[in-house]
Design a protein around this motif. Structure first.
Motif, PDB file in Angstrom:
ATOM      1  N   GLN A   1     -36.664 -52.975  84.737  1.00  0.00           N
ATOM      2  CA  GLN A   1     -37.495 -53.754  85.645  1.00  0.00           C
ATOM      3  C   GLN A   1     -37.568 -53.102  87.013  1.00  0.00           C
ATOM      4  O   GLN A   1     -36.621 -52.440  87.443  1.00  0.00           O
ATOM      5  N   VAL A   2     -38.701 -53.286  87.664  1.00  0.00           N
ATOM      6  CA  VAL A   2     -38.932 -52.781  89.012  1.00  0.00           C
ATOM      7  C   VAL A   2     -39.197 -53.982  89.912  1.00  0.00           C
ATOM      8  O   VAL A   2     -40.041 -54.826  89.591  1.00  0.00           O
ATOM      9  N   SER A   3     -38.492 -54.069  91.022  1.00  0.00           N
ATOM     10  CA  SER A   3     -38.671 -55.176  91.949  1.00  0.00           C
ATOM     11  C   SER A   3     -40.065 -55.125  92.573  1.00  0.00           C
ATOM     12  O   SER A   3     -40.533 -54.066  93.003  1.00  0.00           O
ATOM     13  N   VAL A   4     -40.729 -56.277  92.606  1.00  0.00           N
ATOM     14  CA  VAL A   4     -42.090 -56.358  93.131  1.00  0.00           C
ATOM     15  C   VAL A   4     -42.109 -57.056  94.487  1.00  0.00           C
ATOM     16  O   VAL A   4     -42.662 -56.549  95.454  1.00  0.00           O
ATOM     17  N   LEU A   5     -41.511 -58.230  94.568  1.00  0.00           N
ATOM     18  CA  LEU A   5     -41.473 -58.946  95.853  1.00  0.00           C
ATOM     19  C   LEU A   5     -40.430 -60.050  95.806  1.00  0.00           C
ATOM     20  O   LEU A   5     -39.971 -60.451  94.735  1.00  0.00           O
ATOM     21  N   ASN A   6     -40.073 -60.528  96.985  1.00  0.00           N
ATOM     22  CA  ASN A   6     -39.182 -61.677  97.123  1.00  0.00           C
ATOM     23  C   ASN A   6     -40.013 -62.886  97.550  1.00  0.00           C
ATOM     24  O   ASN A   6     -40.871 -62.772  98.432  1.00  0.00           O
ATOM     25  N   ASP A   7     -39.769 -64.011  96.924  1.00  0.00           N
ATOM     26  CA  ASP A   7     -40.512 -65.234  97.204  1.00  0.00           C
ATOM     27  C   ASP A   7     -39.510 -66.322  97.591  1.00  0.00           C
ATOM     28  O   ASP A   7     -38.361 -66.293  97.143  1.00  0.00           O
ATOM     29  N   VAL A   8     -39.922 -67.255  98.439  1.00  0.00           N
ATOM     30  CA  VAL A   8     -39.050 -68.370  98.817  1.00  0.00           C
ATOM     31  C   VAL A   8     -39.761 -69.681  98.528  1.00  0.00           C
ATOM     32  O   VAL A   8     -40.990 -69.732  98.419  1.00  0.00           O
TER      33      VAL A   8
ATOM     34  N   LEU B   1     -38.184 -74.761 102.820  1.00  0.00           N
ATOM     35  CA  LEU B   1     -37.049 -75.523 102.305  1.00  0.00           C
ATOM     36  C   LEU B   1     -35.766 -75.060 102.985  1.00  0.00           C
ATOM     37  O   LEU B   1     -35.553 -73.863 103.201  1.00  0.00           O
ATOM     38  N   ARG B   2     -34.902 -76.021 103.300  1.00  0.00           N
ATOM     39  CA  ARG B   2     -33.620 -75.734 103.950  1.00  0.00           C
ATOM     40  C   ARG B   2     -32.476 -76.310 103.118  1.00  0.00           C
ATOM     41  O   ARG B   2     -32.526 -77.493 102.764  1.00  0.00           O
ATOM     42  N   PRO B   3     -31.455 -75.540 102.746  1.00  0.00           N
ATOM     43  CA  PRO B   3     -31.302 -74.098 102.977  1.00  0.00           C
ATOM     44  C   PRO B   3     -32.295 -73.299 102.121  1.00  0.00           C
ATOM     45  O   PRO B   3     -32.793 -73.791 101.117  1.00  0.00           O
ATOM     46  N   GLU B   4     -32.567 -72.094 102.554  1.00  0.00           N
ATOM     47  CA  GLU B   4     -33.575 -71.278 101.883  1.00  0.00           C
ATOM     48  C   GLU B   4     -33.168 -70.976 100.444  1.00  0.00           C
ATOM     49  O   GLU B   4     -32.020 -70.636 100.161  1.00  0.00           O
ATOM     50  N   ILE B   5     -34.114 -71.136  99.556  1.00  0.00           N
ATOM     51  CA  ILE B   5     -33.920 -70.758  98.159  1.00  0.00           C
ATOM     52  C   ILE B   5     -34.977 -69.712  97.818  1.00  0.00           C
ATOM     53  O   ILE B   5     -36.175 -69.954  97.991  1.00  0.00           O
ATOM     54  N   GLY B   6     -34.533 -68.558  97.404  1.00  0.00           N
ATOM     55  CA  GLY B   6     -35.464 -67.477  97.093  1.00  0.00           C
ATOM     56  C   GLY B   6     -35.395 -67.048  95.648  1.00  0.00           C
ATOM     57  O   GLY B   6     -34.504 -67.454  94.900  1.00  0.00           O
ATOM     58  N   ARG B   7     -36.352 -66.259  95.256  1.00  0.00           N
ATOM     59  CA  ARG B   7     -36.341 -65.666  93.925  1.00  0.00           C
ATOM     60  C   ARG B   7     -36.903 -64.255  94.028  1.00  0.00           C
ATOM     61  O   ARG B   7     -37.786 -63.977  94.848  1.00  0.00           O
ATOM     62  N   LYS B   8     -36.377 -63.356  93.213  1.00  0.00           N
ATOM     63  CA  LYS B   8     -36.849 -61.975  93.163  1.00  0.00           C
ATOM     64  C   LYS B   8     -37.761 -61.820  91.954  1.00  0.00           C
ATOM     65  O   LYS B   8     -37.349 -62.104  90.828  1.00  0.00           O
ATOM     66  N   ILE B   9     -38.966 -61.384  92.206  1.00  0.00           N
ATOM     67  CA  ILE B   9     -39.947 -61.191  91.134  1.00  0.00           C
ATOM     68  C   ILE B   9     -40.000 -59.708  90.793  1.00  0.00           C
ATOM     69  O   ILE B   9     -40.099 -58.849  91.676  1.00  0.00           O
ATOM     70  N   SER B  10     -39.927 -59.413  89.502  1.00  0.00           N
ATOM     71  CA  SER B  10     -39.937 -58.029  89.028  1.00  0.00           C
ATOM     72  C   SER B  10     -40.942 -57.877  87.907  1.00  0.00           C
ATOM     73  O   SER B  10     -41.353 -58.855  87.268  1.00  0.00           O
ATOM     74  N   VAL B  11     -41.337 -56.637  87.667  1.00  0.00           N
ATOM     75  CA  VAL B  11     -42.155 -56.321  86.508  1.00  0.00           C
ATOM     76  C   VAL B  11     -41.279 -55.537  85.530  1.00  0.00           C
ATOM     77  O   VAL B  11     -40.572 -54.608  85.929  1.00  0.00           O
ATOM     78  N   ALA B  12     -41.277 -55.973  84.280  1.00  0.00           N
ATOM     79  CA  ALA B  12     -40.407 -55.371  83.257  1.00  0.00           C
ATOM     80  C   ALA B  12     -41.232 -54.607  82.235  1.00  0.00           C
ATOM     81  O   ALA B  12     -42.379 -54.967  81.942  1.00  0.00           O
ATOM     82  N   TYR B  13     -40.642 -53.558  81.692  1.00  0.00           N
ATOM     83  CA  TYR B  13     -41.299 -52.752  80.654  1.00  0.00           C
ATOM     84  C   TYR B  13     -40.209 -52.121  79.790  1.00  0.00           C
ATOM     85  O   TYR B  13     -39.026 -52.101  80.166  1.00  0.00           O
ATOM     86  N   ARG B  14     -40.597 -51.596  78.632  1.00  0.00           N
ATOM     87  CA  ARG B  14     -39.628 -50.965  77.740  1.00  0.00           C
ATOM     88  C   ARG B  14     -39.230 -49.588  78.281  1.00  0.00           C
ATOM     89  O   ARG B  14     -40.077 -48.832  78.770  1.00  0.00           O
ATOM     90  N   LYS B  15     -37.942 -49.272  78.194  1.00  0.00           N
ATOM     91  CA  LYS B  15     -37.427 -48.032  78.763  1.00  0.00           C
ATOM     92  C   LYS B  15     -38.160 -46.800  78.253  1.00  0.00           C
ATOM     93  O   LYS B  15     -38.397 -45.856  79.000  1.00  0.00           O
TER      94      LYS B  15
END
Length: 301
Positions: free
Chosen positions: A162-169, A262-276
């Motif tokens: 997977q490659v990191s694409v963006l962080n979202d909150v 939102l407090r406290p901040e809750i985030g998520r990391k969005i990635s794109v996945a592919y076969r090695k």
């Protein structure tokens, strides 16, 4: 040994029923059962055994699946090498994405790809992260968007990168005239007496929001459970409900609502996945690169 039969055994190792494998491979359960029986005949050893309503792999079956994983990786690498030799970014790339990414990010990325690579056709299917990852592992799709809020890539996905694409909150979405709409931030506890609208199409996310409320000491009063964000946003805009949404949902303006962090901040990391094995495939590479660029443009905006 036939590669299609080996793939059926690999699917059986994770899905555990003939019916589930049949659905994944677009076959009938009897056809899957026949493939496994033929594979056992070729191998000369039992590969599965019954366990309740499903099956589990024998030691021999587990060993064969490990070899199958390596073979499929090599086949993907071979396809990628041939595509590089052709030096043309063309063909179809199948993309699995959950709704927030599909709506906020992918139209921008796909349009840019169309201009640069007119012979590359991107086909999008809406799938939640766990479904997209299963689809990727079954060769039903070429790339899949996932997030660390809803799943973790475990050992069963060892051939997935997977490659990191963006962080979202996450944000609280309120009617624009709500008494709390002017706040800089809000906690889930601040919403104790509100009525909630939840997107039930993503069962995991809806349950995640419910659990946030429970950890704050109350059971949310849900007055709308819509299969999709359209109903949720309409209920909030009308002043009927509140909800918690990913920040990407606000990439497009929604009339009648405001978003408060939102407090406290809750985030998520969005990635794109592919076969090695396809990390070097030209179509996969240009798609991933463009998605990362488009995500950066959204972040700047």
């Amino acid at each position: 040994m036939d590669i299609a039969r080996l793939r059926a055994l690999r699917e059986l190792s994770s899905r555990q029923t003939m019916a589930a494998v049949a659905e994944a491979l677009f076959l009938t359960p009897s056809a899957v059962s026949q493939q496994i029986a033929q594979l056992e005949e070729e191998a000369g050893v039992k590969l599965i055994e019954r366990q309740g309503r499903g099956v589990r792999l024998t030691k021999a079956g587990e060993v064969l699946v490990e070899h199958t994983e390596r073979m499929l990786l090599v086949l993907d690498e071979a396809k990628s090498d041939l595509a590089q030799i052709k030096r043309e970014v063309a063909g179809v790339i199948r993309v699995a994405a959950f709704p927030t990414v599909a709506a906020a990010l992918l139209p921008r990325a796909i349009n840019a790809l169309k201009l640069s690579y007119p012979y590359l056709d991107v086909v999008l299917e809406e799938l939640e992260p766990a479904e997209g990852l299963a689809s990727l592992s079954s060769w039903q799709t070429d790339v899949a968007f996932v997030d660390d809020l809803s799943l973790k890539l475990g050992g069963k996905q060892k051939n997935i990168e997977q490659v990191s694409v963006l962080n979202d909150v996450l944000y609280v979405m309120l009617p624009s005239g709500h008494r709390l709409a002017s706040q800089v931030s809000l906690s889930v506890s601040d919403l104790r007496n509100e009525r909630w609208a939840l997107d039930s199409a993503s069962s995991f996310y809806a349950q995640f929001v419910v659990n946030l409320c429970r950890r704050a000491g109350y059971e949310p009063q849900v007055n709308a459970a819509g299969r999709g964000f359209e109903i949720v946003s309409a209920m909030v805009a009308a002043g009927c409900s509140v909800t918690v949404i990913p920040g990407l949902r606000m990439a497009h303006r929604i009339e009648g609502v405001v978003a408060v962090k939102l407090r406290p901040e809750i985030g998520r990391k969005i990635s794109v996945a592919y076969r090695k094995g396809e990390r070097g495939h030209p179509a996969i590479k240009v798609f991933v690169d463009q998605v990362v660029r488009s995500a950066a443009e959204i972040a700047v905006a």
